[in-house]
Write an enzyme that holds these catalytic residues in place. Structure first.
Site, mmCIF file in Angstrom:
data_model
loop_
_atom_site.group_PDB
_atom_site.id
_atom_site.type_symbol
_atom_site.label_atom_id
_atom_site.label_comp_id
_atom_site.label_asym_id
_atom_site.label_seq_id
_atom_site.Cartn_x
_atom_site.Cartn_y
_atom_site.Cartn_z
ATOM 1 N N ASP A 416 1.341 66.244 90.525
ATOM 2 C CA ASP A 416 2.379 67.414 90.541
ATOM 3 C C ASP A 416 2.488 68.258 90.921
ATOM 4 O OD1 ASP A 416 6.201 66.674 90.280
ATOM 5 O OD2 ASP A 416 5.182 69.500 89.651
ATOM 6 N N ASN A 424 8.276 77.590 98.277
ATOM 7 C CA ASN A 424 9.369 77.210 99.007
ATOM 8 C C ASN A 424 9.990 78.697 98.865
ATOM 9 O OD1 ASN A 424 8.910 74.756 99.964
ATOM 10 N ND2 ASN A 424 10.250 73.629 98.337
ATOM 11 N N ASP A 433 5.972 72.220 103.148
ATOM 12 C CA ASP A 433 5.486 71.007 103.820
ATOM 13 C C ASP A 433 4.343 71.261 104.081
ATOM 14 O OD1 ASP A 433 8.603 69.923 103.648
ATOM 15 O OD2 ASP A 433 9.034 70.009 105.781
ATOM 16 N N GLU A 459 7.966 66.524 95.489
ATOM 17 C CA GLU A 459 5.940 66.819 94.991
ATOM 18 C C GLU A 459 5.658 66.308 94.185
ATOM 19 O OE1 GLU A 459 8.344 69.855 92.488
ATOM 20 O OE2 GLU A 459 8.905 68.957 94.378
#
Length: 542
Positions: A416, A424, A433, A459
């Site tokens: 993770d 973000n 991304d 993620e």
């Protein structure tokens, strides 16, 4: 330095082997004689490769002429030799023939051999074997009267074959497809497909396939009550099979001629054909054909009032019916075999995607766009390019099952990206991304052959590590973690820093998917709680 005499012997072996291969289609008996001689000579002179190839053709000839029982020991010896040589193409060919031996008697063994042949074919891009395997599996469903599944696999095989330059492959796949269409009573379409196949035949080499086409055309005309056309096609097919020594084809043709004679009320002629069929089928193993012949004879004698012989053949029909049902039932009742069959279906679906990609990479540039679409399709994550959740859900049960059955260790890691929401929020979803793409690329650089990375969601990623114990899994996870942490994240955007946390679990004796993934996920939580950017191993008891 090689002895000149040995060179001459090897040259003689190679020539005889080439002759044996060339004779397989037109004259199976000659192929059998030559292949047997070559195998014996090659074994005497230590030529392992020639012996293995000769035994493959020896076994194939026996299978066609006498059935599976005499072919199996010859092919098993060929398999051992091919394993010794580590020749993937030869291994794939032997597994294909072994699968054909097991059709009708051992469904799990047939399917497992086809699957092994398919896996080997994928490794060497042997597109012709992809079609062969799908044809075999389609025939297996046909044998058990699952016409829809048979049509599905035969249609896939025909699609593979149609993109190849191999006329043999195109002809063979169309013949098999037509066999299903005949069963489904799609007569016009079946006849069209058969004529397409006939146009592809390489004659006189493929006279056996010509006979098969004539047999199906005879069956179509029989169902349409075109008696003279049906008889003409069946007699032409029988003449070819008789000349070539193909016992299975002879039996099928005699059965068809017997049915046609009965339909015309000529019981004497029908009896002669059917009794001849019983003599031929006795020379090889085919419970399904024997069952059909007994049924026809039982009905013929009952209509004639000869109840003694009618009862005798009815008992024969019933005995073979029970034998077929017993084989089918034993496969379903055997839990291990059932799991393997289910696993084979799962793996086949996964491999079919890979097959299409492998095939399309060989095609012309105008089909490149289709290849990209397939790569982005069902089993691939569009953003990162790794396998997706659907692939994990289908493949991980198979990996766990194989680890249990074969007794090797397997570990799972859940990865993770730390503080990914912050990335973000601070830098944008576009940067997020790019982080996932770069992080996955760094992770894949550290993986070994056989390790598989899946995007689990968002993620979070799952890493499956077959043949890997706890210590090995910790080493792999630590390499992935450090590679991600050490990446130059400023190259994406100034001030960016990215790490991952990893939870690891090793498969225990009774684990299923939810058990091992659950422990790995719990380990990931511990890694997060411990400060992130670290690896944590979850014990079985936790």
């Amino acid at each position: 330095m090689t002895d000149p005499d040995e060179q001459d012997i090897d040259a003689d072996i190679a020539q005889r082997l080439a002759e044996a291969k060339a004779m397989f289609a037109p004259k199976c008996e000659e192929c059998l004689t030559l292949a047997t001689q070559v195998a014996t000579l090659a074994a005497r002179h230590g030529n392992v490769r020639a012996e293995a190839e000769a035994r493959l053709w020896w076994g194939r000839s026996l299978l066609v002429m006498m059935g599976a029982a005499p072919a199996l020991p010859v092919l098993r010896r060929a398999l051992r030799l091919a394993l010794e040589l580590d020749d993937k193409r030869l291994l794939a060919d032997v597994h294909l023939s072994l699968a054909q031996c097991h059709v009708g008697s051992n469904t799990p063994a047939a399917l497992q051999n086809w699957l092994k042949s398919l896996e080997l074919a994928l490794q060497i891009d042997a597109v012709d074997l992809y079609a062969e395997v799908y044809l075999g599996i389609g025939n297996l469903y046909l044998l058990h009267d699952d016409l829809n599944s048979a049509l599905h696999y035969h249609a896939i095989a025909t699609e593979f074959a149609s993109a190849q330059r191999d006329r043999d492959l195109r002809a063979k796949s169309n013949i098999h497809l037509a066999s299903i269409l005949v069963k489904l009573e799609r007569h016009a379409l079946a006849e069209h497909v058969l004529h397409t196949a006939e146009a592809e035949l390489i004659l006189p080499l493929r006279r056996d396939w010509q006979a098969e086409i004539y047999n199906y055309l005879g069956a179509i005309h029989m169902r349409q009550r075109h008696v003279e056309q049906a008889r003409d096609f069946l007699e032409r097919a029988y003449a070819i099979n008789l000349d070539a020594g193909f016992l299975w084809g002879q039996t099928v043709n005699l059965l068809g001629l017997g049915q046609l004679a009965r339909a015309q009320g000529d019981d004497v002629q029908a009896e002669q054909y059917l009794l001849r069929a019983t003599e031929v089928v006795a020379k090889f193993e085919s419970p399904n054909l024997v069952q059909q012949i007994h049924l026809e004879l039982s009905q013929l004698y009952e209509a004639r009032g000869d109840f003694v012989r009618a009862l005798m053949h009815h008992v024969g029909y019933h005995d073979h019916y029970m034998l077929i049902m017993k084989n089918d039932l034993s496969a379903r009742l055997n839990s291990l075999a059932s799991r393997r069959l289910a696993a084979a279906e799962i793996r086949l679906k996964l491999l079919s995607s890979e097959i299409e990609l492998s095939q399309l990479r060989q095609q012309t540039s105008e089909r490149a766009s289709r290849m990209k679409q397939l790569e982005a399709a069902a089993y691939r994550d569009a953003l990162t390019g790794v396998l997706n959740r659907r692939a994990l859900d289908e493949r991980l049960p198979l990996e766990i099952q194989e680890a249990h059955e074969q007794g090797y260790p397997l570990s799972v890691a859940v990865l993770d990206f730390d503080h990914f929401k912050h990335v973000n929020d601070r830098f944008s979803h576009l940067i997020g991304d790019k982080v996932l793409q770069a992080g996955v690329a760094r992770a894949q650089e550290t993986l070994r052959d056989g390790d598989l990375l899946y995007r689990y969601g968002g993620e979070e990623f799952v890493l499956v590590l077959p043949h890997t114990n706890a210590i090995g899994a910790l080493h792999v996870a630590e390499r992935v973690r450090s590679r991600v942490a050490e990446h130059d994240w400023d190259s994406i955007v100034a001030g960016l820093s990215v790490t991952i946390s990893v939870g690891v679990a090793m498969l225990s004796d009774d684990d299923q998917v939810e058990d091992i993934v659950g422990r790995a996920d719990a380990a990931l939580y511990q890694a997060k709680q411990g400060g992130r950017n670290r690896v944590f191993m979850q014990s079985e008891e936790a």
